[in-house]
Design a protein around this motif. Structure first.
Motif, mmCIF file in Angstrom:
data_model
loop_
_atom_site.group_PDB
_atom_site.id
_atom_site.type_symbol
_atom_site.label_atom_id
_atom_site.label_comp_id
_atom_site.label_asym_id
_atom_site.label_seq_id
_atom_site.Cartn_x
_atom_site.Cartn_y
_atom_site.Cartn_z
ATOM 1 N N THR A 15 1.057 -1.033 -0.061
ATOM 2 C CA THR A 15 -0.312 -0.115 0.154
ATOM 3 C C THR A 15 0.911 1.598 -0.102
ATOM 4 O OG1 THR A 15 0.047 0.159 2.470
ATOM 5 C CG2 THR A 15 -1.764 -1.116 1.552
ATOM 6 N N PHE A 80 3.907 -1.168 4.789
ATOM 7 C CA PHE A 80 3.274 -3.068 5.791
ATOM 8 C C PHE A 80 1.833 -2.014 4.854
ATOM 9 C CE2 PHE A 80 0.473 -4.416 8.926
ATOM 10 C CZ PHE A 80 1.232 -5.594 9.041
ATOM 11 N N PRO A 81 0.943 -2.980 4.682
ATOM 12 C CA PRO A 81 0.865 -4.817 4.387
ATOM 13 C C PRO A 81 2.316 -4.417 3.297
ATOM 14 C CG PRO A 81 -1.194 -4.108 3.704
ATOM 15 C CD PRO A 81 -0.248 -2.884 4.811
ATOM 16 N N VAL A 82 2.905 -5.594 3.308
ATOM 17 C CA VAL A 82 3.563 -5.673 1.506
ATOM 18 C C VAL A 82 3.295 -7.364 1.282
ATOM 19 C CG1 VAL A 82 5.704 -6.413 3.233
ATOM 20 C CG2 VAL A 82 5.935 -5.566 0.806
ATOM 21 N N ARG B 117 2.427 -16.134 2.960
ATOM 22 C CA ARG B 117 2.448 -14.929 2.380
ATOM 23 C C ARG B 117 2.340 -14.722 0.657
ATOM 24 N NH1 ARG B 117 6.223 -9.907 1.409
ATOM 25 N NH2 ARG B 117 7.976 -11.708 0.002
ATOM 26 N N TRP B 176 -4.598 -10.513 11.826
ATOM 27 C CA TRP B 176 -5.359 -9.553 11.611
ATOM 28 C C TRP B 176 -6.878 -9.622 11.512
ATOM 29 C CZ3 TRP B 176 -3.457 -5.303 8.006
ATOM 30 C CH2 TRP B 176 -2.495 -5.488 7.323
ATOM 31 N N PHE B 190 -4.146 3.874 8.556
ATOM 32 C CA PHE B 190 -4.593 3.454 7.421
ATOM 33 C C PHE B 190 -5.028 1.730 7.749
ATOM 34 C CE2 PHE B 190 -3.031 -0.918 5.170
ATOM 35 C CZ PHE B 190 -3.577 -0.934 3.816
ATOM 36 N N LEU B 213 2.525 -10.651 6.977
ATOM 37 C CA LEU B 213 2.603 -9.162 6.166
ATOM 38 C C LEU B 213 1.827 -8.447 5.038
ATOM 39 C CD1 LEU B 213 6.180 -9.273 5.533
ATOM 40 C CD2 LEU B 213 5.226 -8.233 7.479
ATOM 41 N N ALA B 214 0.828 -10.341 4.794
ATOM 42 C CA ALA B 214 -0.202 -9.761 3.400
ATOM 43 C C ALA B 214 -1.644 -9.382 4.153
ATOM 44 C CB ALA B 214 -0.657 -10.991 2.577
ATOM 45 N N GLU B 215 -2.204 -8.661 4.054
ATOM 46 C CA GLU B 215 -3.689 -8.473 4.297
ATOM 47 C C GLU B 215 -4.968 -9.446 4.524
ATOM 48 O OE1 GLU B 215 -2.319 -7.053 2.268
ATOM 49 O OE2 GLU B 215 -3.212 -4.811 1.394
#
Lengths: 465, 465
Positions: A15, A80-82, B117, B176, B190, B213-215
């Protein structure tokens, strides 16, 4: 004739790739980075402009742990996120024919045996258009995500990287000889087993039997990139890299950086032009100077300086968020605080040198490398970079994909008119496109070359013995 | 109304996925598996036929080490070479909207933090269309490629897999919370850091700090598949899998296999229909019976029985290439030779039971699961499978992509006419397509569900305490 440069789009599968805070800009679509169409469009835009590659940076953990812990990293979207860059490459190669793809993969993320096959697969699918940006992670969290209690010491990381490269060179270059694939249906011989070798690597960190599970791909070894700034990092790059990312402060400061790298290449037994030197830059373009300045001011409003200082604290290994703006960074080096190599590198390359302060760093992490103006003004500045001895520009986005659409629509045509940029792609693999008159594969004096016949020779020797 | 089955194309990113020797067939294009267009066309073919998913098997090493060492593996292309399946998924998702993608990834290939990820990225890019076939590698070479001196013991591998799942469940489900992403530009927020959690996993093999690390992706956890045949493998599948691959000998033999799995699901605290049971099968279709038989004979000519026995030797952990064809396999179990679990499983599921011989195995690894005939004959047989209690068919290729083009052109329309196959895709993610009236995500009683609120609760508890 001016020197023609190579051009690369610098981004990240996240993002908030570089200029922090930009996710708040109404035109930025980086928050939608999980939408594959965004990337397919970007790839088409890049290829339309004749850009050499899309470069996708990556991190294996969160920035930090300085400055308000990790909370700010999530709140402000500090890199982050990545998400995984390689998946984007596999998607984007389907809509392009010539565009290259370079991405970051840290030695701590993948076992080299698995990584080597992933790269070979993508080199195959893209017909030889991939490059690898070799990194050793510098964030504590990255190490803690994969089982290490703490950050591995800086020079030790490069020793690790050397072994990692040794393993992948053996797999890419040595495991399969040319001509191993016979594919003779009549004789029922798919491959000649005498030309496919186990690598039997036994080193400090890795034991790898092999053989490589993938057939040799067009480039075998992907085009190798590196961005090391420390002395150890630069030496590593000089031995292995074919593309070196640099951050010279100005075109005037570039020749010294370029000379350092060319000297190191020669010292490592390579030719001075064996690596392309690629400078980071960003553009804000308008049809007039005024429009460009207005646009720049508007972008600057979204810049998140606080977030940038959290990021810098991570890179420099010391909390700078509450530091006195007038604190000279050189005093940190003297006092042995933070990652001295990184801080020293910054201080040494800054025009103010030892007098560079936290405030200068703040400026660095926000608007440095930014060129604002009409296409002609921007082309003038690119012309100065071309004369400085560098070989290419890594274009950092302000907005995604806005900065890149602007580049393709307004900047690239002027650069092409002036002979600063290619109008069409050279044939062949990414390596052949970047290095005219060289082959698709790494050759002597690059160290990978010595692995090519290594196992074949050994067996011949054994037979002779 | 007959039972509608799900359909999956079973393949591999290599020259010789299943019926060994087929690379010699003039129509087979598997040798060109590195050409991305082959896969894009395959994906379009699958989606045109309304197939549920393409399933890509994988190996992390060479078959063997039995039967003439590893030389035969290269010479006869025995599941070798084999490239990364995930790259194909990223490419194929760009030309499809509904088709699912399932692929094999072994717990020894990727660190779970990196793997989690990669999966999340592909689940995002595909809008929730991915599934993971969980495997523990059974080949010695696979372990030796990633630093282990030898094959890890069978039951220990499953303990390892349980910890691997624990890590990825924590990352996918727990790290998350829903609603963590705020993306409020005006407030510069964010994400809400209080809803993003480190997982701080410390186990026998892994220490993983996190956060992911990923949404969160549409499915969070991909649809989970498993093909374990041993008792331990079946128990593992019953606890975790949503799709279980089976190899019942005939439709008549299927109900016992189905009952065993449903019972195990219930014993594991899940509902009997919480996992789809998917049977392996292959088709050779002709417009008449005669044409189909002619085609089958022609394909059979390319079958490489010797190669198949090398492969079986690897699977069974014992050299069978020179074994007496009349040797009963049950004697191997009695004598404790080879991988008893695998051999016992074969013997138990074979119609001849204890009397099954090496010759029967030879027949098994060559033409078993093959249905030859007109589209109508094939649909009749599929109808018998539908009545047997299984939920889907995993279609094994004879030629690539010929077998799949044949399926789409000639077989699918008849199956659809008879109500044995969907005519259009259900909306939503792969999980929603496979399980009507369930959500995109895993829910209780699946074990992944308990990780959903795990870290949120802990923090609340800490605050309360």
């Amino acid at each position: 004739m001016p020197k023609q440069l190579s051009y690369h789009f610098f981004t990240m599968n996240g993002t908030s790739p570089n200029y922090l805070g930009m996710w708040r800009h109404p035109e930025d679509r980086a928050v939608q980075h999980n939408d594959v169409d965004l990337w397919l469009d970007l790839a088409r835009t890049a290829e339309r402009a004749c850009v050499d590659s899309i470069f996708i940076a990556d991190l294996a953990g969160q920035q930090g742990p300085f400055a308000a812990g990790y909370d700010k990293v999530a709140e402000r979207s500090i890199n982050f996120p990545v998400c995984d860059p390689a998946a984007l490459v596999a998607a984007m190669l389907t809509v392009t024919k010539d565009l290259g793809f370079v991405w970051t993969s840290s030695i701590i993320q993948y076992h080299p045996f698995t990584f080597a096959r992933n790269i070979s697969t993508l080199d195959h699918l893209s017909k030889g258009r991939v490059g690898w940006n070799i990194v050793t992670s510098y964030l504590e969290n990255s190490y803690r995500n994969v089982g290490f209690p703490e950050l591995t010491e800086h020079d030790e990381r490069y020793r690790w990287a050397e072994e990692y490269l040794e393993v992948v060179y053996k797999l890419w270059e040595g495991s399969w000889e040319d001509g191993a694939i016979v594919a003779d249906a009549a004789r029922s011989v798919f491959a000649d087993p005498s030309k496919i070798h186990r690598i039997n690597h036994v080193g400090e960190r890795y034991s790898v039997e092999g053989p490589h599970l993938a057939e040799p791909s067009p480039q075998r070894t992907p085009v190798l990139f590196q961005a090391g700034a420390s002395d150890t990092g630069r030496a590593f790059a000089a031995r292995n890299a074919e593309g070196i990312f640099v951050m010279a402060e100005t075109p005037a400061a570039a020749p010294a950086v370029v000379k350092d790298i060319r000297d190191r290449l020669v010292a490592a037994g390579r030719r001075p032009d064996d690596a392309k030197i690629i400078q980071g830059i960003s553009f804000v373009v308008g049809s007039t100077e005024e429009e460009a300045q207005r646009k720049a001011a508007e972008l600057e409003e979204c810049l998140d300086t606080e977030a940038a200082m959290v990021q810098s604290s991570g890179v420099f290994g010391i909390d700078l968020s509450d530091a006195d703006p007038d604190l000279r960074l050189s005093t940190l080096v003297e006092e042995g605080r933070g990652s001295r190599g990184m801080i020293k590198f910054f201080v040494d390359s800054h025009p103010k040198g030892d007098r560079a302060t936290v405030r200068d760093l703040e400026q660095y992490v926000t608007t440095r490398f930014r060129v604002v103006g009409s296409p002609e003004t921007i082309a003038d500045e690119v012309g100065r970079w071309a004369e400085s001895g560098i070989d290419g520009l890594n274009i950092i986005q302000w907005t995604m994909p806005g900065s890149y659409v602007d580049f393709a629509d307004h900047i690239a045509p002027v650069l092409q008119e002036r002979g600063l940029m290619q109008r069409q792609y050279a044939p062949g693999t990414l390596r052949e496109k970047l290095f005219a008159d060289r082959g698709a594969r790494l050759t002597e004096p690059h160290p990978a070359d010595k692995y090519r016949e290594m196992f074949a020779q050994r067996e011949t020797a054994e037979i002779a013995g």
